[in-house]
Design a protein around this motif. Sequence first.
Motif, PDB file in Angstrom:
ATOM      1  N   GLY A 123       0.808  -1.217   0.000  1.00 30.70           N
ATOM      2  CA  GLY A 123       0.000   0.000   0.000  1.00 30.70           C
ATOM      3  C   GLY A 123       0.837   1.261   0.000  1.00 30.70           C
ATOM      4  N   ILE A 124       1.915   1.266   0.783  1.00 36.86           N
ATOM      5  CA  ILE A 124       2.778   2.454   0.835  1.00 36.86           C
ATOM      6  C   ILE A 124       3.491   2.672  -0.492  1.00 36.86           C
ATOM      7  CG2 ILE A 124       4.875   3.387   1.883  1.00 36.86           C
ATOM      8  CD1 ILE A 124       3.916   2.152   4.520  1.00 36.86           C
ATOM      9  N   VAL A 125       4.060   1.608  -1.036  1.00 34.79           N
ATOM     10  CA  VAL A 125       4.775   1.737  -2.310  1.00 34.79           C
ATOM     11  C   VAL A 125       3.815   2.116  -3.428  1.00 34.79           C
ATOM     12  CG1 VAL A 125       6.062   0.432  -4.059  1.00 34.79           C
ATOM     13  CG2 VAL A 125       6.660   0.216  -1.655  1.00 34.79           C
ATOM     14  N   GLY A 126       2.640   1.511  -3.456  1.00 39.43           N
ATOM     15  CA  GLY A 126       1.661   1.856  -4.485  1.00 39.43           C
ATOM     16  C   GLY A 126       1.192   3.291  -4.387  1.00 39.43           C
ATOM     17  N   TRP A 127       0.987   3.760  -3.172  1.00 43.39           N
ATOM     18  CA  TRP A 127       0.517   5.130  -2.976  1.00 43.39           C
ATOM     19  C   TRP A 127       1.592   6.146  -3.369  1.00 43.39           C
ATOM     20  CZ3 TRP A 127      -1.996   6.898   2.265  1.00 43.39           C
ATOM     21  CH2 TRP A 127      -2.842   7.968   2.020  1.00 43.39           C
ATOM     22  N   VAL A 128       2.851   5.841  -3.049  1.00 43.24           N
ATOM     23  CA  VAL A 128       3.935   6.762  -3.379  1.00 43.24           C
ATOM     24  C   VAL A 128       4.144   6.830  -4.889  1.00 43.24           C
ATOM     25  CG1 VAL A 128       6.436   7.073  -3.217  1.00 43.24           C
ATOM     26  CG2 VAL A 128       5.111   6.556  -1.177  1.00 43.24           C
ATOM     27  N   ARG A 133       2.609   5.674 -13.060  1.00 41.69           N
ATOM     28  CA  ARG A 133       2.035   4.660 -13.947  1.00 41.69           C
ATOM     29  C   ARG A 133       0.586   5.003 -14.229  1.00 41.69           C
ATOM     30  NH1 ARG A 133       1.909  -0.783 -11.683  1.00 41.69           N
ATOM     31  NH2 ARG A 133       1.476  -1.266 -13.818  1.00 41.69           N
ATOM     32  N   GLY A 134       0.026   4.393 -15.251  1.00 48.95           N
ATOM     33  CA  GLY A 134      -1.402   4.498 -15.517  1.00 48.95           C
ATOM     34  C   GLY A 134      -1.837   5.841 -16.055  1.00 48.95           C
TER      35      GLY A 134
END
Length: 138
Positions: A123-128, A133-134
């Motif tokens: 969650g932390i890595v994805g949020w940062v 991306r995308g």
Amino acid sequence: MKTNVNLFWILTVFFAALCAVYVVWALLDTGYVEWVGAVGLGLCAVLSAFIAFYLRLVHRNQGGELAEDRLDAAIDDGDAEQGFFPPWSWWPVILAGAAAIAFLGLSISFWIVAYAVPFALLGIVGWVYEYYRGNFGR
């Protein structure tokens, strides 16, 4: 905002004086310090000082008086950019779920926390890195 800063400094002085009176009164009455109340009142003074210091820094960094503080300000004067908010993101939900599992593990059995750690890191890595991306990739 300057009034808020002054109020919190007054609260700091009040709690510090109250803590001193509490400690002296306890020493005169029982001969020893009652630590729960003394530490609680001392921390109230410290936390009031933290808030006053933070508000003073914010007030100084915003360039003085805010539109909300001026009597001659119009409604549109305070309508400015309030910050950056992402349009949508699922990463905080994943991070909140990981925190819920971690707190569940702390209350039931510590080994459950091990299941929460990978989700929290994800969650932390994805949020940062969600803006790399995308749809919002730079």
